[in-house]
Design a protein around this motif. Structure first.
Motif, PDB file in Angstrom:
ATOM      1  N   THR A   1      18.730 -22.934 -17.027  1.00  0.00           N
ATOM      2  CA  THR A   1      19.925 -24.281 -16.932  1.00  0.00           C
ATOM      3  C   THR A   1      18.695 -25.197 -16.992  1.00  0.00           C
ATOM      4  N   LEU A   2      17.558 -25.143 -16.264  1.00  0.00           N
ATOM      5  CA  LEU A   2      16.872 -26.079 -16.316  1.00  0.00           C
ATOM      6  C   LEU A   2      16.550 -26.062 -18.113  1.00  0.00           C
ATOM      7  N   ILE A   3      16.671 -25.351 -18.685  1.00  0.00           N
ATOM      8  CA  ILE A   3      15.535 -25.935 -20.017  1.00  0.00           C
ATOM      9  C   ILE A   3      16.892 -25.981 -20.969  1.00  0.00           C
ATOM     10  N   GLN A   4      18.009 -26.399 -20.070  1.00  0.00           N
ATOM     11  CA  GLN A   4      19.242 -26.805 -21.481  1.00  0.00           C
ATOM     12  C   GLN A   4      19.521 -28.076 -20.867  1.00  0.00           C
ATOM     13  N   LEU A   5      19.379 -28.349 -19.854  1.00  0.00           N
ATOM     14  CA  LEU A   5      18.995 -29.823 -19.021  1.00  0.00           C
ATOM     15  C   LEU A   5      18.099 -30.873 -19.974  1.00  0.00           C
ATOM     16  N   THR A   6      16.955 -30.117 -20.325  1.00  0.00           N
ATOM     17  CA  THR A   6      15.749 -30.686 -20.594  1.00  0.00           C
ATOM     18  C   THR A   6      16.047 -30.574 -22.276  1.00  0.00           C
ATOM     19  N   GLY A   7      17.054 -30.139 -22.491  1.00  0.00           N
ATOM     20  CA  GLY A   7      16.852 -30.321 -24.392  1.00  0.00           C
ATOM     21  C   GLY A   7      15.893 -29.639 -25.174  1.00  0.00           C
ATOM     22  N   THR A   8      14.842 -29.301 -24.272  1.00  0.00           N
ATOM     23  CA  THR A   8      13.347 -28.160 -24.957  1.00  0.00           C
ATOM     24  C   THR A   8      14.611 -26.819 -25.960  1.00  0.00           C
ATOM     25  N   HIS A   9      15.695 -26.215 -25.944  1.00  0.00           N
ATOM     26  CA  HIS A   9      16.447 -25.293 -26.687  1.00  0.00           C
ATOM     27  C   HIS A   9      16.302 -25.356 -27.630  1.00  0.00           C
ATOM     28  N   VAL A  10      16.725 -26.621 -28.089  1.00  0.00           N
ATOM     29  CA  VAL A  10      16.965 -27.210 -29.514  1.00  0.00           C
ATOM     30  C   VAL A  10      15.484 -27.869 -30.060  1.00  0.00           C
ATOM     31  N   GLN A  11      15.828 -27.648 -31.618  1.00  0.00           N
ATOM     32  CA  GLN A  11      14.511 -28.439 -31.813  1.00  0.00           C
ATOM     33  C   GLN A  11      14.829 -29.656 -31.761  1.00  0.00           C
TER      34      GLN A  11
ATOM     35  N   VAL B   1      18.608 -36.953 -21.666  1.00  0.00           N
ATOM     36  CA  VAL B   1      17.634 -38.194 -20.872  1.00  0.00           C
ATOM     37  C   VAL B   1      16.565 -38.061 -19.949  1.00  0.00           C
ATOM     38  N   LEU B   2      16.402 -38.028 -19.824  1.00  0.00           N
ATOM     39  CA  LEU B   2      15.374 -37.401 -17.926  1.00  0.00           C
ATOM     40  C   LEU B   2      14.800 -39.098 -17.275  1.00  0.00           C
ATOM     41  N   ILE B   3      14.611 -39.259 -15.991  1.00  0.00           N
ATOM     42  CA  ILE B   3      14.109 -40.391 -15.285  1.00  0.00           C
ATOM     43  C   ILE B   3      12.968 -40.158 -14.828  1.00  0.00           C
ATOM     44  N   TYR B   4      12.378 -39.734 -15.012  1.00  0.00           N
ATOM     45  CA  TYR B   4      10.759 -39.591 -14.050  1.00  0.00           C
ATOM     46  C   TYR B   4      10.014 -41.066 -13.488  1.00  0.00           C
ATOM     47  N   PRO B   5       9.562 -40.919 -12.394  1.00  0.00           N
ATOM     48  CA  PRO B   5       9.131 -41.777 -11.479  1.00  0.00           C
ATOM     49  C   PRO B   5       7.269 -42.290 -12.739  1.00  0.00           C
ATOM     50  N   TYR B   6       7.275 -43.680 -12.295  1.00  0.00           N
ATOM     51  CA  TYR B   6       5.701 -43.601 -12.709  1.00  0.00           C
ATOM     52  C   TYR B   6       4.468 -43.474 -11.694  1.00  0.00           C
ATOM     53  N   LYS B   7       4.022 -42.797 -11.668  1.00  0.00           N
ATOM     54  CA  LYS B   7       3.120 -42.560 -10.617  1.00  0.00           C
ATOM     55  C   LYS B   7       2.147 -43.781 -10.245  1.00  0.00           C
ATOM     56  N   PRO B   8       1.861 -44.178 -11.480  1.00  0.00           N
ATOM     57  CA  PRO B   8       0.280 -45.310 -11.457  1.00  0.00           C
ATOM     58  C   PRO B   8       0.561 -46.317 -10.766  1.00  0.00           C
ATOM     59  N   ASP B   9       1.790 -46.819 -10.441  1.00  0.00           N
ATOM     60  CA  ASP B   9       2.634 -47.665 -10.490  1.00  0.00           C
ATOM     61  C   ASP B   9       4.130 -47.657 -10.042  1.00  0.00           C
ATOM     62  N   PRO B  10       4.558 -47.596  -9.244  1.00  0.00           N
ATOM     63  CA  PRO B  10       6.078 -48.186  -8.874  1.00  0.00           C
ATOM     64  C   PRO B  10       6.912 -48.943  -9.074  1.00  0.00           C
ATOM     65  N   LYS B  11       6.389 -49.425  -9.500  1.00  0.00           N
ATOM     66  CA  LYS B  11       7.195 -51.041 -10.020  1.00  0.00           C
ATOM     67  C   LYS B  11       7.990 -50.248 -11.796  1.00  0.00           C
ATOM     68  N   TYR B  12       7.598 -49.167 -12.173  1.00  0.00           N
ATOM     69  CA  TYR B  12       7.616 -48.880 -13.519  1.00  0.00           C
ATOM     70  C   TYR B  12       8.038 -47.368 -13.449  1.00  0.00           C
ATOM     71  N   LYS B  13       8.805 -46.710 -14.181  1.00  0.00           N
ATOM     72  CA  LYS B  13       9.785 -45.136 -14.334  1.00  0.00           C
ATOM     73  C   LYS B  13       9.498 -44.912 -16.003  1.00  0.00           C
ATOM     74  N   VAL B  14       9.229 -43.392 -16.174  1.00  0.00           N
ATOM     75  CA  VAL B  14       9.378 -43.181 -17.217  1.00  0.00           C
ATOM     76  C   VAL B  14      10.568 -42.771 -17.399  1.00  0.00           C
ATOM     77  N   ILE B  15      11.092 -43.085 -18.880  1.00  0.00           N
ATOM     78  CA  ILE B  15      12.249 -42.201 -20.113  1.00  0.00           C
ATOM     79  C   ILE B  15      11.981 -41.736 -20.982  1.00  0.00           C
ATOM     80  N   VAL B  16      11.718 -40.622 -20.746  1.00  0.00           N
ATOM     81  CA  VAL B  16      12.244 -38.823 -21.046  1.00  0.00           C
ATOM     82  C   VAL B  16      13.293 -38.834 -22.384  1.00  0.00           C
TER      83      VAL B  16
END
Length: 215
Positions: free
Chosen positions: A126-136, A168-183
């Motif tokens: 399910t994680l593979i599906q949610l992250t979209g890595t199962h498609v090119q 679309v996933l969103i992660y915290p940007y560990k070096p600075d909590p004022k930012y985040k990373v959109i994948v």
């Protein structure tokens, strides 16, 4: 995504009075790792893993080992009480249960009645599906300020290119909590135009990095 969308509904079970030997055969013949133990009302009262059964089985290296140990009822080695989930629970919440409790399987119940089962393999798929890595696709990571409304702003850039988005996933940007990373994973093998659009709009692209743009 809901539990009922990924759970297996054909569940092999045992009653608590069945023998360890029976459990051993069922696990081997059906290539499974867990057996919910249910009462006469199909309510889950315990669970047994392949490791539980192996640990309870006589060892060939023990001189005083007795095959009669396999005749013991399964209730003597089952784990209880059992953590269960509901078919309408969110898969993401169930994933936290797997992690926090360090378990590899959860029965699914409705009104205390067993209706399905989820294993760690189901969760991984399910994680593979949610992250979209199962498609090119190509993955783009964008560093953004952590503020309300930033996601739709970034997605407008992708919309202008009319690219098909896998996830679309969103992660915290560990070096600075004022930012985040959109994948964002997009279904194209040439993400360069989209990356240039993002940079033109003032966004910092963390991945792929220039030069070379390894995807």
């Amino acid at each position: 995504m809901l539990v009922e969308e990924i759970m297996k509904t054909e569940v092999i079970t045992l009653s608590p009075e069945e023998t360890i030997e029976t459990a051993l055969k069922l696990l081997h013949e059906n290539h499974i790792r867990h057996l919910p133990i249910v009462d006469e009302n199909n309510e889950v009262i315990g669970i047994v893993s392949d490791r539980d059964v192996r640990d309870a089985s006589p060892s060939i290296f023990e001189e005083d080992a007795s095959p009669d140990e396999l005749k013991n009822p399964i209730r003597t080695i089952m784990t209880y009480p059992v953590t269960t989930v509901h078919p309408l629970d969110f898969v993401e919440e169930v994933a936290s249960i797997f992690y926090e409790q360090e378990i590899a399987c959860v029965p699914v119940t409705r009104d205390d009645i067993l209706v399905g089962i989820i294993t760690e393999k189901d969760m991984l798929y399910t994680l593979i599906q949610l992250t979209g890595t199962h498609v090119q696709s190509s993955q783009i990571e964008v560093k953004v300020i952590n503020k309300p409304g930033i996601l739709p702003q970034v997605m407008q850039v992708f919309g202008q290119r009319k690219v098909n988005i896998s996830s679309v996933l969103i992660y915290p940007y560990k070096p600075d909590p004022k930012y985040k990373v959109i994948v964002v994973r997009i279904q194209t093998m040439n993400p360069l135009p989209t990356i240039e659009d993002l940079k033109t709009e003032g966004y910092e692209v963390l991945w792929p990095k220039s030069p070379g743009l390894t995807l």
